[in-house]
Design a protein around this motif. Structure first.
Motif, PDB file in Angstrom:
ATOM      1  N   PRO A  71       0.585   3.880   2.062  1.00  0.00           N
ATOM      2  CA  PRO A  71       1.068   4.207   3.416  1.00  0.00           C
ATOM      3  C   PRO A  71       2.224   3.309   3.852  1.00  0.00           C
ATOM      4  O   PRO A  71       3.151   3.780   4.532  1.00  0.00           O
ATOM      5  CB  PRO A  71      -0.164   3.978   4.297  1.00  0.00           C
ATOM      6  N   ALA A  95      -4.545  -8.296   0.113  1.00  0.00           N
ATOM      7  CA  ALA A  95      -5.348  -7.366  -0.686  1.00  0.00           C
ATOM      8  C   ALA A  95      -6.539  -8.066  -1.320  1.00  0.00           C
ATOM      9  O   ALA A  95      -6.450  -9.220  -1.727  1.00  0.00           O
ATOM     10  CB  ALA A  95      -4.483  -6.748  -1.784  1.00  0.00           C
ATOM     11  N   ALA A  96      -7.642  -7.330  -1.420  1.00  0.00           N
ATOM     12  CA  ALA A  96      -8.808  -7.804  -2.164  1.00  0.00           C
ATOM     13  C   ALA A  96      -9.318  -6.660  -3.023  1.00  0.00           C
ATOM     14  O   ALA A  96      -9.007  -5.499  -2.780  1.00  0.00           O
ATOM     15  CB  ALA A  96      -9.890  -8.286  -1.208  1.00  0.00           C
ATOM     16  N   THR A  97     -10.100  -6.967  -4.019  1.00  0.00           N
ATOM     17  CA  THR A  97     -10.612  -5.955  -4.937  1.00  0.00           C
ATOM     18  C   THR A  97     -11.617  -5.049  -4.256  1.00  0.00           C
ATOM     19  O   THR A  97     -11.766  -3.890  -4.603  1.00  0.00           O
ATOM     20  CB  THR A  97     -11.275  -6.642  -6.141  1.00  0.00           C
ATOM     21  N   ARG A 154      -9.601  18.802   0.090  1.00  0.00           N
ATOM     22  CA  ARG A 154      -9.755  17.503   0.770  1.00  0.00           C
ATOM     23  C   ARG A 154     -10.204  17.773   2.195  1.00  0.00           C
ATOM     24  O   ARG A 154      -9.682  18.680   2.854  1.00  0.00           O
ATOM     25  CB  ARG A 154      -8.402  16.754   0.837  1.00  0.00           C
ATOM     26  N   GLN A 180      -7.097  -0.945   4.621  1.00  0.00           N
ATOM     27  CA  GLN A 180      -6.066  -1.340   5.581  1.00  0.00           C
ATOM     28  C   GLN A 180      -5.417  -0.158   6.289  1.00  0.00           C
ATOM     29  O   GLN A 180      -5.322  -0.141   7.518  1.00  0.00           O
ATOM     30  CB  GLN A 180      -5.019  -2.226   4.862  1.00  0.00           C
ATOM     31  N   PRO A 181      -4.989   0.895   5.535  1.00  0.00           N
ATOM     32  CA  PRO A 181      -4.342   2.012   6.232  1.00  0.00           C
ATOM     33  C   PRO A 181      -5.270   2.693   7.237  1.00  0.00           C
ATOM     34  O   PRO A 181      -4.799   3.272   8.211  1.00  0.00           O
ATOM     35  CB  PRO A 181      -3.992   2.990   5.089  1.00  0.00           C
ATOM     36  N   THR A 183       0.852  -1.194   0.000  1.00  0.00           N
ATOM     37  CA  THR A 183       0.000   0.000   0.000  1.00  0.00           C
ATOM     38  C   THR A 183       0.881   1.234   0.000  1.00  0.00           C
ATOM     39  O   THR A 183       2.059   1.188   0.361  1.00  0.00           O
ATOM     40  CB  THR A 183      -0.911   0.067   1.245  1.00  0.00           C
ATOM     41  N   ASN A 208     -13.971  10.947  -0.877  1.00  0.00           N
ATOM     42  CA  ASN A 208     -13.368  10.353   0.303  1.00  0.00           C
ATOM     43  C   ASN A 208     -13.716   8.880   0.466  1.00  0.00           C
ATOM     44  O   ASN A 208     -13.802   8.358   1.574  1.00  0.00           O
ATOM     45  CB  ASN A 208     -13.853  11.117   1.540  1.00  0.00           C
ATOM     46  N   TRP A 230      -1.647  -9.034   6.235  1.00  0.00           N
ATOM     47  CA  TRP A 230      -2.720  -8.429   5.455  1.00  0.00           C
ATOM     48  C   TRP A 230      -2.713  -8.978   4.031  1.00  0.00           C
ATOM     49  O   TRP A 230      -1.653  -9.224   3.455  1.00  0.00           O
ATOM     50  CB  TRP A 230      -2.570  -6.913   5.443  1.00  0.00           C
ATOM     51  N   PRO A 238      -7.212  -2.290  -0.612  1.00  0.00           N
ATOM     52  CA  PRO A 238      -5.989  -1.618  -0.142  1.00  0.00           C
ATOM     53  C   PRO A 238      -6.246  -0.292   0.562  1.00  0.00           C
ATOM     54  O   PRO A 238      -5.438   0.152   1.371  1.00  0.00           O
ATOM     55  CB  PRO A 238      -5.187  -1.412  -1.441  1.00  0.00           C
ATOM     56  N   HIS A 239      -7.352   0.363   0.273  1.00  0.00           N
ATOM     57  CA  HIS A 239      -7.631   1.638   0.941  1.00  0.00           C
ATOM     58  C   HIS A 239      -8.135   1.444   2.358  1.00  0.00           C
ATOM     59  O   HIS A 239      -8.104   2.376   3.164  1.00  0.00           O
ATOM     60  CB  HIS A 239      -8.657   2.445   0.153  1.00  0.00           C
ATOM     61  N   ARG A 288      -4.925   0.689  10.509  1.00  0.00           N
ATOM     62  CA  ARG A 288      -3.567   0.270  10.817  1.00  0.00           C
ATOM     63  C   ARG A 288      -3.269   0.175  12.306  1.00  0.00           C
ATOM     64  O   ARG A 288      -2.762  -0.819  12.800  1.00  0.00           O
ATOM     65  CB  ARG A 288      -2.603   1.298  10.201  1.00  0.00           C
ATOM     66  N   GLY A 319     -12.221   3.962  -3.105  1.00  0.00           N
ATOM     67  CA  GLY A 319     -11.266   4.544  -4.026  1.00  0.00           C
ATOM     68  C   GLY A 319     -11.781   4.954  -5.380  1.00  0.00           C
ATOM     69  O   GLY A 319     -11.019   5.177  -6.304  1.00  0.00           O
ATOM     70  N   ALA A 365      -8.930  -7.519 -10.212  1.00  0.00           N
ATOM     71  CA  ALA A 365      -7.731  -7.887  -9.458  1.00  0.00           C
ATOM     72  C   ALA A 365      -7.317  -6.672  -8.633  1.00  0.00           C
ATOM     73  O   ALA A 365      -7.714  -5.542  -8.923  1.00  0.00           O
ATOM     74  CB  ALA A 365      -6.614  -8.301 -10.392  1.00  0.00           C
ATOM     75  N   THR A 366      -6.510  -6.892  -7.633  1.00  0.00           N
ATOM     76  CA  THR A 366      -6.085  -5.812  -6.749  1.00  0.00           C
ATOM     77  C   THR A 366      -5.150  -4.849  -7.468  1.00  0.00           C
ATOM     78  O   THR A 366      -5.101  -3.668  -7.162  1.00  0.00           O
ATOM     79  CB  THR A 366      -5.374  -6.399  -5.523  1.00  0.00           C
ATOM     80  N   VAL A 379      -9.360   6.849  12.454  1.00  0.00           N
ATOM     81  CA  VAL A 379      -9.798   8.243  12.447  1.00  0.00           C
ATOM     82  C   VAL A 379     -11.292   8.310  12.678  1.00  0.00           C
ATOM     83  O   VAL A 379     -12.070   7.702  11.938  1.00  0.00           O
ATOM     84  CB  VAL A 379      -9.453   8.906  11.094  1.00  0.00           C
ATOM     85  N   ALA A 380     -11.694   9.019  13.698  1.00  0.00           N
ATOM     86  CA  ALA A 380     -13.126   9.158  13.988  1.00  0.00           C
ATOM     87  C   ALA A 380     -13.763  10.113  12.986  1.00  0.00           C
ATOM     88  O   ALA A 380     -13.092  10.917  12.344  1.00  0.00           O
ATOM     89  CB  ALA A 380     -13.309   9.678  15.405  1.00  0.00           C
ATOM     90  N   ASP A 381     -15.046  10.022  12.835  1.00  0.00           N
ATOM     91  CA  ASP A 381     -15.829  11.015  12.098  1.00  0.00           C
ATOM     92  C   ASP A 381     -15.549  11.060  10.599  1.00  0.00           C
ATOM     93  O   ASP A 381     -15.938  12.021   9.945  1.00  0.00           O
ATOM     94  CB  ASP A 381     -15.606  12.424  12.664  1.00  0.00           C
TER      95      ASP A 381
END
Lengths: 307, 307, 307, 307
Positions: free
Chosen positions: B35, C127-129, B227, C109-110, B33, C55, C125, C106-107, C113, C59, B128-129, C168-170
């Protein structure tokens, strides 16, 4: 100290000069025109000059602006606000019924129109080159009454028959004290700065560009006047008064910005405001903010972004 | 030199990394990833990292922006533009008629939609990823073909059945090389600078204020993205790329202005543009203009307006 | 009603769709990519589509923006804000100690974290689509746990082992409901309008010009993104969300101004804001102010300046 | 037709009036002050009035601006540019050596300073209320010479001893022809429009707001003057002349914008420019652009975005 002023004796300009602390005991020399008074200062015949800048009953505004913007450089070091207050001056013994003629500068008559129509409806108006000259004519017996400041009465041996006879309350005339170019007086916190910015070619949008230099630094303009420079169509200057002192960081950066975007700019002085109005300094435009930002820039240029 | 990049091997990001002069002979470490790649750099496990910033077919843009703007500081030292060019990769011997399934990252498929409909109309698409993972699946025999860069073929023992199969010509993906905070590379005359500006409270008009800081100094923005910062509604950041180098006087003053008007600003690097576009420097915003204006300001502050 | 959405089942997008009042009892069709979902709407296979705009943990943002700005026209008729809340999904009976592999997009997981490092420090970890695909993999026994919305558990026969595990909250993801071009829903007083403005040639200062059209009418932008159009260097579009409804006079005049100053502009909808924020309408920009000003203009054109 | 003008006979204002096509054969009535001439028009004693507006050698500019902006409404219907050209008028038979005194309005003397110093270095200057009055004094034998327009010679039985004696070439005075409020003359393509905009309270940034209304519609200002209104500190008006006609779409929309953002605005006329300068109309601001944009807005409001 020797002071030049737009005469003759008994004008509002003389009254403005007399209100200056340094004028007591100083030599006070009347000149027949604004350019004559300024030339006397330029030639070192006097140490300072006082002339009207804004809203003058004596009508000298455009001349003063153009002389300061385009003549040999002089600098404003202080300003004087004088309430406009007309009196009806007569020879001792004259009553309302005796007033058949009233003399004044052409700009004074309209300011007292309503009062004259009500109190001396049958009097005819006569033009004079200045209100002081009108008073002289009354003293000489040519006319019955003059419109002038009450301070002029003693000077010409006249009496005040009526006071505060102007139609609009709260009118103020603004005068400036001029010196030859010099380091500006120290900041007081209630300062004003004056510049003349020259737009060399036909440059539409120049004014907006100029105003943005002030706006992004939170600096308010208090006066703006466009004037032709006489150097051909589309060649203009903007006379601008704004809040703050050349020593202020925000003013300094705005002036440098102005210097960069216009054909030429003349600095005409930073000086204490007569009305003592303190500007609201916008977030991010205090001197300390400029200092902090400069330190940050140095740090990132050197590769130490987080001190 | 050790480089981190968004893997696996065979992605466009790896191709971008390989185009760097310093990458030859360097250690190249794929991370799963964005990060993870950046954290490796922050923890000193690698010396640099390459990730996609803009218009990526691998979809990592928002993550990259947010990580750089809000994670522990890193700095952009160079950028790479890579033309987006998809190939159809197959196992050796596979022909068009054999292609029943095509795998790719979900962002790749729409970019080749028209070509796929025309040339392999009966093939079914599989997600695919990453495109590299898709290639691996083809090599493993799970799918018949993969959408990927042609450079990935060799890595996975595949063949290029067709090249340049993406529908939109001239698409480019922009990658950046990151280092830990450091002094920026020297100006080249064709530089770009990146910052993230934080708007702390609900501050309508903040964007206009920011843009004016750039506009009055003749600096063009090349990218802007708002953002959310995750710190509550109305808390935004603007990611901005613009022409020029932090060493340029106009850029330095604009950055100081930005620093003063926003809640916070993070400098993310000055670096040579991959497209070598030279900015037009507006009248009055060259370094020499700033130097001259500063000298003039000093003169008038000292009372010597005409040198 | 038939709705298209970015699938598979169990994604945040499906959860967003289900929050729509009209979705109850409607047909809900998952599509593998955003373009596929939008094409289904364009081809009349469905009546509406729901996709992520801002956001997104999935992704899809750049794809959505580009499709709506540049694909065949569609229109936003409502928006949905969904709090981002991840759960750890496992097969019934799995405990923390059993979790050796965690799968997700992938988005995702971070965003989890720190929680993962603390609670399942030894898990690897994968990855999946999509997170939903990750859940399917867990159900199939390939991995031990998936990061996904808790609403996905039931769909895949999984259990929620831990909830609210994102760092991250909120965080909020914004989705939009799309229709084929239509008359916008009636104003509610808490509306948002979206447009894409195209800058045809390299036109430095274009953004400032655009923002001024909004600023002088007191309209706040809530989102701005520059995007390359793919039609060559320097050809950009700005995606802009702003306060107000196309029926508002100030918005109407701003849109006409935008139409006049840019190469092209696409109207993408006026719709009620999910957050119900009511804009502050600046002095002089109410509908009544526009009506009064138009009446005044008519009067002076006809020679009756003071009614 | 009866015309009022600022007298006495022989002034530049009378010369300006005489240059009007309609003035031939019309009654021409001199008034002693600008307000007196304007009041005669307001009271229907005359059909039109001619007064100086800008750069006048007779010094009446501030009075004219204030009267038009704040007195009972009048409207500008045409403008006249008159080259400033002074002559030295003497009684027949007077030679250079005979000139011991020169009389003029105080504004005229500085404009001929250099010439006087060179050609009649020993002559003393005497002030008069107007140059025409100075000529009368010469005719009466009180002074030897007068500074005035050469057209004044015949009227007072004098001779032109020297012509074109003013120091600055190409100076122009601008006069306006006023009527009671009326429908403006038809557009000519080279029009100017004049307004007075009132800033009611202390509203820093008001000027920038006003200028933006013009700038975003590509309208150039040709004159701007701030003036106190007499209604207390911080109460200002801006007198503004700008390119275009109230019938132009861009001017109409700018005027409506002005109307909405300031405390009050007075329309003072649209009229053909004396200098016949044709404005450059910026892309997107032609009448046709406004018409097209309005049609587009109607279409999107009705749900037919692509006609």
């Amino acid at each position: 100290m020797r002071y030049a002023y737009l005469g003759p004796q008994g004008t509002f300009t003389e009254a403005a000069l007399r209100s200056l602390p340094d004028a007591a005991g100083a030599e006070q020399l009347p000149y027949a025109t604004v350019p004559a008074a300024l030339d006397a200062l330029r030639r070192d015949e006097v140490d300072a000059a006082v002339v009207a800048l804004e809203n003058s009953v004596e009508g000298s505004v455009p001349t003063t602006l153009d002389e300061l913007a385009m003549g040999d450089p002089l600098q404003i070091v202080s300003e004087i606000h004088l309430p406009v207050s007309f009196a009806l001056l007569v020879r001792p013994g004259t009553g309302f019924a005796d007033v058949k003629t009233v003399a004044s500068h052409p700009h004074a008559q309209p300011q007292c129109r309503r009062w004259l129509a009500e109190h001396v409806p049958d009097a005819e108006w006569r033009a004079a080159t200045s209100n002081a000259e009108a008073a002289q004519h009354v003293a000489d017996g040519h006319y019955d009454a003059a419109l002038a400041g009450s301070f002029a009465a003693a000077r010409y041996g006249l009496e005040v028959l009526a006071e505060d006879i102007h139609d609009v309350a709260d009118a103020v005339t603004r005068f400036v004290e001029l010196r030859r170019p010099c380091a500006p007086p120290a900041p007081t916190g209630t300062d004003r700065t004056t510049v003349a910015a020259f737009i060399g070619e036909d440059h539409p949008g120049a004014l907006l560009e100029i105003l943005n230099e002030f706006a992004i630094r939170g600096i308010n303009l208090t006066l703006i006047q466009s004037r032709p420079t006489g150097a051909g169509l589309g060649s203009y200057l903007f006379w601008m008064d704004f809040e703050g002192h050349v020593e202020d960081a925000r003013v300094g950066e705005a002036l440098m910005g102005l210097r960069r975007v216009v054909a030429d700019v003349r600095f005409l002085g930073s000086y204490s405001r007569a009305d003592q109005v303190r500007p609201e300094i916008r977030r991010g435009t205090h001197d300390a903010d400029f200092t902090e930002a400069a330190a940050w820039l140095t740090a990132i240029r050197q590769g130490h972004p987080e001190p």
